[in-house]
Design a protein around this motif. Sequence first.
Motif, PDB file in Angstrom:
ATOM      1  N   GLN A  85       0.089   0.047   5.198  1.00 59.98           N
ATOM      2  CA  GLN A  85      -1.115   0.277   6.000  1.00 59.98           C
ATOM      3  C   GLN A  85      -1.321   1.784   6.082  1.00 59.98           C
ATOM      4  OE1 GLN A  85      -3.091  -2.351   7.228  1.00 59.98           O
ATOM      5  NE2 GLN A  85      -1.731  -3.447   5.828  1.00 59.98           N
ATOM      6  N   LEU A  86      -2.069   2.292   5.115  1.00 59.92           N
ATOM      7  CA  LEU A  86      -2.173   3.740   4.924  1.00 59.92           C
ATOM      8  C   LEU A  86      -3.466   4.292   5.503  1.00 59.92           C
ATOM      9  CD1 LEU A  86      -1.100   6.367   3.653  1.00 59.92           C
ATOM     10  CD2 LEU A  86      -2.200   5.673   1.505  1.00 59.92           C
ATOM     11  N   SER A  87      -3.324   5.332   6.322  1.00 55.26           N
ATOM     12  CA  SER A  87      -4.470   6.069   6.844  1.00 55.26           C
ATOM     13  C   SER A  87      -4.438   7.484   6.276  1.00 55.26           C
ATOM     14  CB  SER A  87      -4.432   6.137   8.375  1.00 55.26           C
ATOM     15  OG  SER A  87      -4.492   4.848   8.944  1.00 55.26           O
ATOM     16  N   VAL A  88      -5.606   8.028   5.995  1.00 53.12           N
ATOM     17  CA  VAL A  88      -5.722   9.400   5.503  1.00 53.12           C
ATOM     18  C   VAL A  88      -6.620  10.175   6.450  1.00 53.12           C
ATOM     19  CG1 VAL A  88      -6.635  10.881   3.679  1.00 53.12           C
ATOM     20  CG2 VAL A  88      -5.307   8.847   3.078  1.00 53.12           C
ATOM     21  N   ALA A  89      -6.044  11.196   7.068  1.00 62.19           N
ATOM     22  CA  ALA A  89      -6.819  12.130   7.878  1.00 62.19           C
ATOM     23  C   ALA A  89      -7.109  13.337   6.993  1.00 62.19           C
ATOM     24  CB  ALA A  89      -6.048  12.541   9.128  1.00 62.19           C
ATOM     25  N   GLN A  90      -8.353  13.494   6.589  1.00 65.92           N
ATOM     26  CA  GLN A  90      -8.747  14.501   5.604  1.00 65.92           C
ATOM     27  C   GLN A  90      -9.637  15.556   6.253  1.00 65.92           C
ATOM     28  OE1 GLN A  90      -8.369  14.666   1.865  1.00 65.92           O
ATOM     29  NE2 GLN A  90      -9.086  16.711   2.451  1.00 65.92           N
ATOM     30  N   ALA A  91      -9.187  16.824   6.175  1.00 68.49           N
ATOM     31  CA  ALA A  91     -10.067  17.911   6.587  1.00 68.49           C
ATOM     32  C   ALA A  91     -11.256  17.924   5.635  1.00 68.49           C
ATOM     33  CB  ALA A  91      -9.318  19.242   6.529  1.00 68.49           C
ATOM     34  N   ILE A  92     -12.460  17.939   6.173  1.00 70.63           N
ATOM     35  CA  ILE A  92     -13.658  17.790   5.346  1.00 70.63           C
ATOM     36  C   ILE A  92     -13.772  18.966   4.375  1.00 70.63           C
ATOM     37  CG2 ILE A  92     -16.161  17.531   5.371  1.00 70.63           C
ATOM     38  CD1 ILE A  92     -15.880  16.523   8.252  1.00 70.63           C
ATOM     39  N   PRO A  93     -13.746  18.680   3.068  1.00 67.60           N
ATOM     40  CA  PRO A  93     -13.854  19.754   2.082  1.00 67.60           C
ATOM     41  C   PRO A  93     -15.318  20.093   1.770  1.00 67.60           C
ATOM     42  CG  PRO A  93     -13.362  17.692   0.983  1.00 67.60           C
ATOM     43  CD  PRO A  93     -13.467  17.388   2.455  1.00 67.60           C
ATOM     44  N   LYS A  94     -15.494  21.115   0.971  1.00 68.45           N
ATOM     45  CA  LYS A  94     -16.845  21.539   0.599  1.00 68.45           C
ATOM     46  C   LYS A  94     -17.497  20.553  -0.371  1.00 68.45           C
ATOM     47  CE  LYS A  94     -15.284  25.476  -0.913  1.00 68.45           C
ATOM     48  NZ  LYS A  94     -15.204  26.823  -1.521  1.00 68.45           N
ATOM     49  N   GLY A 178       3.181   4.534  16.401  1.00 63.37           N
ATOM     50  CA  GLY A 178       3.591   3.295  15.773  1.00 63.37           C
ATOM     51  C   GLY A 178       3.880   3.361  14.299  1.00 63.37           C
ATOM     52  N   GLY A 179       4.067   4.539  13.744  1.00 62.56           N
ATOM     53  CA  GLY A 179       4.366   4.663  12.319  1.00 62.56           C
ATOM     54  C   GLY A 179       4.817   6.075  11.991  1.00 62.56           C
ATOM     55  N   ARG A 180       4.874   6.368  10.710  1.00 61.04           N
ATOM     56  CA  ARG A 180       5.264   7.703  10.282  1.00 61.04           C
ATOM     57  C   ARG A 180       4.029   8.502   9.892  1.00 61.04           C
ATOM     58  NH1 ARG A 180      10.198   7.088   6.085  1.00 61.04           N
ATOM     59  NH2 ARG A 180      10.323   9.344   6.400  1.00 61.04           N
ATOM     60  N   ALA A 209      10.091  -9.406   2.787  1.00 59.92           N
ATOM     61  CA  ALA A 209       9.131  -9.040   1.747  1.00 59.92           C
ATOM     62  C   ALA A 209       7.718  -8.854   2.286  1.00 59.92           C
ATOM     63  CB  ALA A 209       9.138 -10.098   0.645  1.00 59.92           C
ATOM     64  N   ASP A 210       7.401  -9.499   3.416  1.00 64.44           N
ATOM     65  CA  ASP A 210       6.046  -9.396   3.959  1.00 64.44           C
ATOM     66  C   ASP A 210       5.915  -8.347   5.066  1.00 64.44           C
ATOM     67  OD1 ASP A 210       7.571 -10.731   5.806  1.00 64.44           O
ATOM     68  OD2 ASP A 210       6.096 -12.299   6.224  1.00 64.44           O
ATOM     69  N   GLU A 211       6.966  -7.579   5.281  1.00 61.72           N
ATOM     70  CA  GLU A 211       6.898  -6.541   6.317  1.00 61.72           C
ATOM     71  C   GLU A 211       5.965  -5.418   5.872  1.00 61.72           C
ATOM     72  OE1 GLU A 211       9.794  -3.190   8.395  1.00 61.72           O
ATOM     73  OE2 GLU A 211      10.670  -5.070   7.675  1.00 61.72           O
ATOM     74  N   THR A 212       5.159  -4.927   6.802  1.00 66.43           N
ATOM     75  CA  THR A 212       4.253  -3.818   6.495  1.00 66.43           C
ATOM     76  C   THR A 212       4.743  -2.549   7.170  1.00 66.43           C
ATOM     77  OG1 THR A 212       2.823  -4.337   8.380  1.00 66.43           O
ATOM     78  CG2 THR A 212       2.270  -5.353   6.259  1.00 66.43           C
ATOM     79  N   VAL A 213       4.284  -1.421   6.647  1.00 62.53           N
ATOM     80  CA  VAL A 213       4.627  -0.137   7.239  1.00 62.53           C
ATOM     81  C   VAL A 213       3.348   0.677   7.405  1.00 62.53           C
ATOM     82  CG1 VAL A 213       5.075   0.928   4.986  1.00 62.53           C
ATOM     83  CG2 VAL A 213       6.089   1.922   7.050  1.00 62.53           C
ATOM     84  N   ARG A 214       3.252   1.363   8.531  1.00 59.04           N
ATOM     85  CA  ARG A 214       2.063   2.153   8.847  1.00 59.04           C
ATOM     86  C   ARG A 214       2.351   3.627   8.619  1.00 59.04           C
ATOM     87  NH1 ARG A 214       0.177   4.557  13.523  1.00 59.04           N
ATOM     88  NH2 ARG A 214      -2.086   4.671  13.698  1.00 59.04           N
TER      89      ARG A 214
END
Length: 269
Positions: A85-94, A178-180, A209-214
Amino acid sequence: MPRLYVSSTTLEPGLRGDEFDLDFETAKKLVRVLRLTAGETFVAFDGLGGEWDCALTHVENERKNFKARATILAPRETKPEGRLQLSVAQAIPKGDKMEFVLQKGTELGVAEFWPFEAERSVPRLLGDADDGGERATQRAGRWRRIVEAACAQCGRAQVPVVHAIGDFATAVSYGTQGGRCFMLDEDPLAPSLREVLTRAPLFDEEAPADETVRIMLLIGPEGGWAEREREWAERYGAEPVGLGRLVLRTETAALAAAAILQWETGDLG
């Protein structure tokens, strides 16, 4: 068969067994771009995990007046989301680089995007007194349409969440719950992502096998992180990591790290 995003609200009559009207942009794509006619089929997905075979029952293509009605034929089996469960916090580029991150990040399985203004960000969309924040709202709306189109292309049934443009503090405080949380840092003293994952793997060897990671990735702007942003991230427990000897552009770094994490979980490769 063409595959398009159709909102759950639009599909609601179809799920009751009735015909449903497609919105203008979807009708335009089916009728004008893809040249479909009444009786031809397409796949509709609602971005929430549902997907259906559909057939056009009526089309209009006169003087830019695109209208289309359709009916649901049968549900389809959808591909499950991966273990990450991947989140990306991205500084807005040009420029349009954020659109590139959103499109390719969606293909790489990112579940949430948190665009934010860093201290050294060049684009300034928040707090614009001239338009009352209208530019930020319009940009966020366009970004959401981009991830919908990317899902249609890559076969995902769930559309990633694109949050409203915020500040760094909001992103980092959310990302460490709740995650890394990994803060990509060009500092040569930062350990590599590979080293950190070797020392502390994403999954325990005995994990089901069905465990998720955030996981949250914090990606800085073209000018790099400000010192107080590093201090803030450290205070919240974010782990500073590098991606090797080469200095990557901000939009490249996000995608490289996402691919590495997907490889580690077995969802890529």
